[in-house]
Scaffold this active site. Structure first.
Site, PDB file in Angstrom:
ATOM      1  N   SER A  13       0.824  -1.101  -0.043  1.00  0.00           N
ATOM      2  CA  SER A  13      -0.195   0.054   0.116  1.00  0.00           C
ATOM      3  C   SER A  13       0.948   1.252  -0.037  1.00  0.00           C
ATOM      4  O   SER A  13       1.925   1.136   0.072  1.00  0.00           O
ATOM      5  CB  SER A  13      -1.005   0.077   1.243  1.00  0.00           C
ATOM      6  OG  SER A  13      -0.145  -0.122   2.176  1.00  0.00           O
ATOM      7  N   SER A  14       0.411   2.467  -0.265  1.00  0.00           N
ATOM      8  CA  SER A  14       0.951   3.827   0.129  1.00  0.00           C
ATOM      9  C   SER A  14       1.773   3.914  -1.086  1.00  0.00           C
ATOM     10  O   SER A  14       3.049   4.475  -1.034  1.00  0.00           O
ATOM     11  CB  SER A  14       1.885   4.045   1.248  1.00  0.00           C
ATOM     12  OG  SER A  14       0.915   3.753   2.295  1.00  0.00           O
ATOM     13  N   GLU A 148     -11.362  -7.479   2.126  1.00  0.00           N
ATOM     14  CA  GLU A 148     -12.767  -6.441   2.052  1.00  0.00           C
ATOM     15  C   GLU A 148     -12.657  -5.923   0.704  1.00  0.00           C
ATOM     16  O   GLU A 148     -13.746  -5.521   0.449  1.00  0.00           O
ATOM     17  CB  GLU A 148     -12.150  -5.338   3.107  1.00  0.00           C
ATOM     18  CG  GLU A 148     -12.119  -5.853   4.348  1.00  0.00           C
ATOM     19  CD  GLU A 148     -11.308  -4.531   5.153  1.00  0.00           C
ATOM     20  OE1 GLU A 148     -11.543  -4.318   6.249  1.00  0.00           O
ATOM     21  OE2 GLU A 148     -10.517  -3.662   4.439  1.00  0.00           O
ATOM     22  N   THR A 187      10.996  -7.850 -10.643  1.00  0.00           N
ATOM     23  CA  THR A 187       9.706  -7.749 -11.540  1.00  0.00           C
ATOM     24  C   THR A 187       8.634  -8.766 -10.871  1.00  0.00           C
ATOM     25  O   THR A 187       7.317  -8.658 -11.101  1.00  0.00           O
ATOM     26  CB  THR A 187       9.875  -7.902 -12.900  1.00  0.00           C
ATOM     27  OG1 THR A 187      10.110  -9.150 -13.135  1.00  0.00           O
ATOM     28  CG2 THR A 187      10.630  -6.855 -13.620  1.00  0.00           C
ATOM     29  N   LYS A 188       9.152  -9.765 -10.040  1.00  0.00           N
ATOM     30  CA  LYS A 188       8.176 -10.818  -9.802  1.00  0.00           C
ATOM     31  C   LYS A 188       6.897 -10.499  -8.959  1.00  0.00           C
ATOM     32  O   LYS A 188       6.049 -10.992  -8.990  1.00  0.00           O
ATOM     33  CB  LYS A 188       9.013 -11.789  -8.945  1.00  0.00           C
ATOM     34  CG  LYS A 188       8.299 -13.240  -8.676  1.00  0.00           C
ATOM     35  CD  LYS A 188       8.111 -13.842  -9.899  1.00  0.00           C
ATOM     36  CE  LYS A 188       8.994 -14.891 -10.276  1.00  0.00           C
ATOM     37  NZ  LYS A 188       9.206 -15.239 -11.708  1.00  0.00           N
ATOM     38  N   PRO A 189       7.177  -9.621  -7.896  1.00  0.00           N
ATOM     39  CA  PRO A 189       5.955  -9.039  -6.981  1.00  0.00           C
ATOM     40  C   PRO A 189       4.877  -8.596  -8.174  1.00  0.00           C
ATOM     41  O   PRO A 189       3.837  -8.599  -7.817  1.00  0.00           O
ATOM     42  CB  PRO A 189       6.655  -7.986  -6.220  1.00  0.00           C
ATOM     43  CG  PRO A 189       8.128  -8.437  -5.899  1.00  0.00           C
ATOM     44  CD  PRO A 189       8.640  -8.845  -7.329  1.00  0.00           C
ATOM     45  N   GLY A 353      -8.627  21.184  15.405  1.00  0.00           N
ATOM     46  CA  GLY A 353      -8.486  20.072  16.102  1.00  0.00           C
ATOM     47  C   GLY A 353      -9.655  19.746  17.277  1.00  0.00           C
ATOM     48  O   GLY A 353     -10.598  20.416  17.313  1.00  0.00           O
ATOM     49  N   CYS A 380     -10.365  27.152  12.625  1.00  0.00           N
ATOM     50  CA  CYS A 380     -11.376  26.575  13.320  1.00  0.00           C
ATOM     51  C   CYS A 380     -10.945  26.428  14.913  1.00  0.00           C
ATOM     52  O   CYS A 380     -11.139  27.423  15.461  1.00  0.00           O
ATOM     53  CB  CYS A 380     -11.415  25.029  12.791  1.00  0.00           C
ATOM     54  SG  CYS A 380     -13.169  24.287  13.009  1.00  0.00           S
ATOM     55  N   GLU A 404     -16.807  22.529  24.936  1.00  0.00           N
ATOM     56  CA  GLU A 404     -16.311  21.352  24.395  1.00  0.00           C
ATOM     57  C   GLU A 404     -15.372  20.609  25.285  1.00  0.00           C
ATOM     58  O   GLU A 404     -15.466  19.345  25.652  1.00  0.00           O
ATOM     59  CB  GLU A 404     -15.294  21.240  22.916  1.00  0.00           C
ATOM     60  CG  GLU A 404     -14.549  20.007  22.520  1.00  0.00           C
ATOM     61  CD  GLU A 404     -13.769  20.405  21.200  1.00  0.00           C
ATOM     62  OE1 GLU A 404     -13.722  21.425  20.653  1.00  0.00           O
ATOM     63  OE2 GLU A 404     -13.358  19.233  20.967  1.00  0.00           O
ATOM     64  N   HIS A 519     -12.596  26.014   7.101  1.00  0.00           N
ATOM     65  CA  HIS A 519     -11.138  25.224   6.675  1.00  0.00           C
ATOM     66  C   HIS A 519     -10.952  26.056   5.348  1.00  0.00           C
ATOM     67  O   HIS A 519     -11.032  25.153   4.187  1.00  0.00           O
ATOM     68  CB  HIS A 519     -11.519  23.767   6.889  1.00  0.00           C
ATOM     69  CG  HIS A 519     -11.326  23.174   8.034  1.00  0.00           C
ATOM     70  ND1 HIS A 519     -10.193  22.953   8.794  1.00  0.00           N
ATOM     71  CD2 HIS A 519     -12.446  22.929   9.099  1.00  0.00           C
ATOM     72  CE1 HIS A 519     -10.608  22.494  10.152  1.00  0.00           C
ATOM     73  NE2 HIS A 519     -11.992  22.499  10.087  1.00  0.00           N
ATOM     74  N   GLU A 521      -7.802  25.608   3.982  1.00  0.00           N
ATOM     75  CA  GLU A 521      -6.895  24.885   3.395  1.00  0.00           C
ATOM     76  C   GLU A 521      -7.559  24.042   2.365  1.00  0.00           C
ATOM     77  O   GLU A 521      -6.963  23.409   1.515  1.00  0.00           O
ATOM     78  CB  GLU A 521      -6.344  24.206   4.345  1.00  0.00           C
ATOM     79  CG  GLU A 521      -6.674  23.002   5.146  1.00  0.00           C
ATOM     80  CD  GLU A 521      -7.577  23.559   6.359  1.00  0.00           C
ATOM     81  OE1 GLU A 521      -7.763  24.692   6.439  1.00  0.00           O
ATOM     82  OE2 GLU A 521      -8.071  22.790   7.288  1.00  0.00           O
TER      83      GLU A 521
HETATM   84  N1  GLN Z   1     -13.459  21.098  18.220  1.00  0.00           N
HETATM   85  C1  GLN Z   1     -13.810  22.370  17.639  1.00  0.00           C
HETATM   86  C2  GLN Z   1     -15.273  22.162  17.504  1.00  0.00           C
HETATM   87  O1  GLN Z   1     -15.789  21.103  17.197  1.00  0.00           O
HETATM   88  C3  GLN Z   1     -13.041  22.606  16.257  1.00  0.00           C
HETATM   89  C4  GLN Z   1     -13.160  21.697  15.323  1.00  0.00           C
HETATM   90  C5  GLN Z   1     -12.083  21.861  14.187  1.00  0.00           C
HETATM   91  O2  GLN Z   1     -11.026  22.601  14.481  1.00  0.00           O
HETATM   92  N2  GLN Z   1     -12.085  21.598  12.953  1.00  0.00           N
HETATM   93  O3  GLN Z   1     -15.711  22.952  17.164  1.00  0.00           O
END
Ligand code: GLN
Length: 547
Positions: A13-14, A148, A187-189, A353, A380, A404, A519, A521
């Site tokens: 994998s990867s 699977e 090449t075998k694998p 996070g 976030c 939270e 987000h 990004e």
């Molecule tokens: N834990 C925070 C929330 O649920 C921030 C979530 C996040 O950073 N994606 O609001």
């Protein structure tokens, strides 16, 4: 109806199947075709939303609010095509659907079996929206031979049979290991992996061979012979310095030509590769370097913040500068002064996070950035931490915190400046959630609009006051703290269109301090860097010229 390329992997994998798929998507676009990429994952989770980032890397969120595999991030970054819910399918989702249909009596008393019921369900998913594009690229997660994965392999075999001849091809990625002792590529694998595929009725049309060493013509011929593939369809794939080299490198290796040949598309339209040449030019001809500290929790595994790492690179490309991003464990700042750790960076990013661990450290990082005038981008949770920092240290709410963390700890310790959101508006309808709902999909997920304050820094960064960005969170900054915080210089410069949910905050008078509840990004592309990342890196560059 679309033509289909099914992409499978073998040996290990990867191998970069996701990247190869994404690069092929980009190359087909460069030839003037429209594409959609799809990931079929054999695991039993209904979606990756509940998987730990340590185990599975980042969860990529689509505009329509699906929590998907990070490969969909690659797909978007390479093709610019926004992924949809229906582009990420797992065994868990397939089985859930089949079992729900069974409970509703939709199978009319039949015995429910993997063939045909599960395979039919998979085939139905695969063909969703196939009248919209020229090519549908479907990547099967895992490697051939996984228990699977079998229903998926069987489903794509049937699918190709159901379609008119020549509308589906199979592309298989393998590894050629190098034995240093004998100086040989083996090449075998690869032969075994193709044998495994053929034993379940799948003959690859194109073989992509990952290798650390150049593949001699002789070995290429041998692979072609033993695997029943044309020699020119054995595509070497060598390690690259940057993933963004992949489209040009695969083009030089003949991948897109081999795929078009396999479909019998002749003459093949000429490729227009200037987009990727420009991307490479920006990467190769960057001047200087800015250092960015990412203060987070999942620091051991880079894949946990994949899109952030990529978006920072894009921000660098927008400014023609290299970005050196270093991950710092936020927990360090709970014991130690952040200053000596952060002094060497031109900018600080606190990413998203979940959970309380490390949050006090993130708050201290935000404080350091605010007080020292270091560019800060809070994403976030990183925005929530910046708001809590300002509430505690500027607005006098000493015990400010997030609901939270109290919820997690099972007792009340904080004044909830960040609180749990139970209902909100999406488009024209109301959404309601409870904390103890199922874990999957209990968040504010997907694209939401925001209105930016005229004259704010963030409005100038975007060059617009109306934006749409992707969300993935349960908690929200409480708008009742807007007034006291704005009095202390923390402007709420972006709000949900109904004015209830704070989306963006920024510190007045700071060179560049922006926190966003969404987000950004996830929407950044190498050929279209996200304005927030372009602006953040520009601010880091300005900072680097100061010191
Ligand atoms: N834990 C925070 C929330 O649920 C921030 C979530 C996040 O950073 N994606 O609001």
């Amino acid at each position: 109806m679309a033509r289909y390329v099914f992409i499978t992997g073998g040996v290990v994998s990867s191998l970069g199947k996701g990247l190869a798929s994404a690069a092929l998507g980009a190359l087909l676009q460069a030839r003037g075709f429209s594409v959609r990429l799809r990931k079929l994952d054999p695991y039993l989770n209904v979606d990756p939303g509940t998987m730990s980032p340590f185990e599975h890397g980042e969860v990529f969120v689509t505009d329509d609010g699906a929590e998907t595999d990070l490969d969909l991030g690659h797909y978007e970054r390479f093709t610019g095509v926004s992924a949809r819910k229906t582009d990420s399918i797992s065994s868990g989702r397939i089985y859930t659907n089949v079992l729900e249909k069974e409970r509703r009596g939709e199978y009319l008393g039949k015995t429910i079996q993997v063939i045909p019921h599960v395979t039919n369900e998979i085939k139905d998913w695969i063909s969703i929206g196939d009248d919209e594009v020229d090519f549908m690229l479907c990547e099967i997660g895992g490697t051939v031979g996984d228990i699977e994965g079998l229903p998926f392999f069987e489903a794509i075999r049937q699918f190709a049979q159901d379609r008119p001849r020549g509308e589906c091809i199979f592309m298989h990625l393998t590894l050629l290991p190098y034995l240093a002792a004998s100086g040989e590529l083996k090449t075998k694998p690869t032969q075994h992996s193709v044998k495994e595929l053929r034993s379940i009725g799948l003959q690859p049309d194109v073989l992509v061979c990952r290798s650390e060493q150049p593949i001699p013509e002789k070995e290429r011929g041998k692979i072609a012979l033993f695997c029943n593939v044309r020699p020119e369809s054995v595509i070497p794939a060598y390690d690259l310095k940057s993933i963004y080299e992949a489209p040009l490198a695969y083009h030089r290796a003949g991948l897109d030509q081999a795929v078009l040949d396999a479909f019998g598309i002749s003459p093949a339209p000429k490729p227009e590769l200037s987009r990727w040449e420009d991307v490479m030019d920006r990467l190769n001809n960057a001047e200087g370097e800015v250092r960015v500290a990412i203060v987070g929790k999942y620091v051991q595994l880079e894949d946990a913040y994949k899109s952030i790492a990529e978006a920072l690179t894009h921000g660098g490309m927008a400014n023609r500068v290299r970005v050196k991003a270093e991950w710092i464990d936020a927990e360090i700042f709970e014991k130690e002064d952040p200053a000596p750790h952060l002094e060497n960076y031109h900018a600080i990013l606190v990413p998203g996070g979940f959970g309380e661990r490390g949050t006090e450290g993130k708050i201290r990082a935000a404080q350091f950035a605010r007080e020292k005038g270091v560019p800060y981008l809070g994403i976030c949770l990183g925005m929530q931490m910046a708001v809590i920092e300002a509430a505690r240290n500027l607005a006098g709410v000493e015990d400010a915190g997030s609901e939270e963390f109290d919820h997690e700890a099972g007792r009340k310790r904080f004044t909830p400046v960040v609180y749990h959101l139970k209902e909100w508006v999406q488009g024209n309808h109301r959404v309601e959630r409870k904390l103890d709902d199922d874990k999957g999909g209990t968040m504010r997920l997907g694209a939401y609009s925001a209105s930016l304050k005229e004259g704010s820094k963030v409005a100038s960064v975007y060059g617009s006051c109306d934006i749409e960005e992707r969300h993935r969170h349960r908690y929200e900054v409480d708008n009742k703290y807007r007034e006291p915080l704005e009095k202390c210089g923390l402007t709420f410069s972006g709000m949900s269109p109904d004015g209830r949910l704070p989306e963006i905050v920024e510190h007045e008078g700071h060179p560049w301090f922006i926190g966003v509840q969404f987000h950004p990004e996830l929407k950044s592309k190498p050929f279209a860097p996200h304005p927030l990342f372009a602006g953040f890196i520009k601010a880091a560059l300005d900072q680097s010229r100061l010191v």
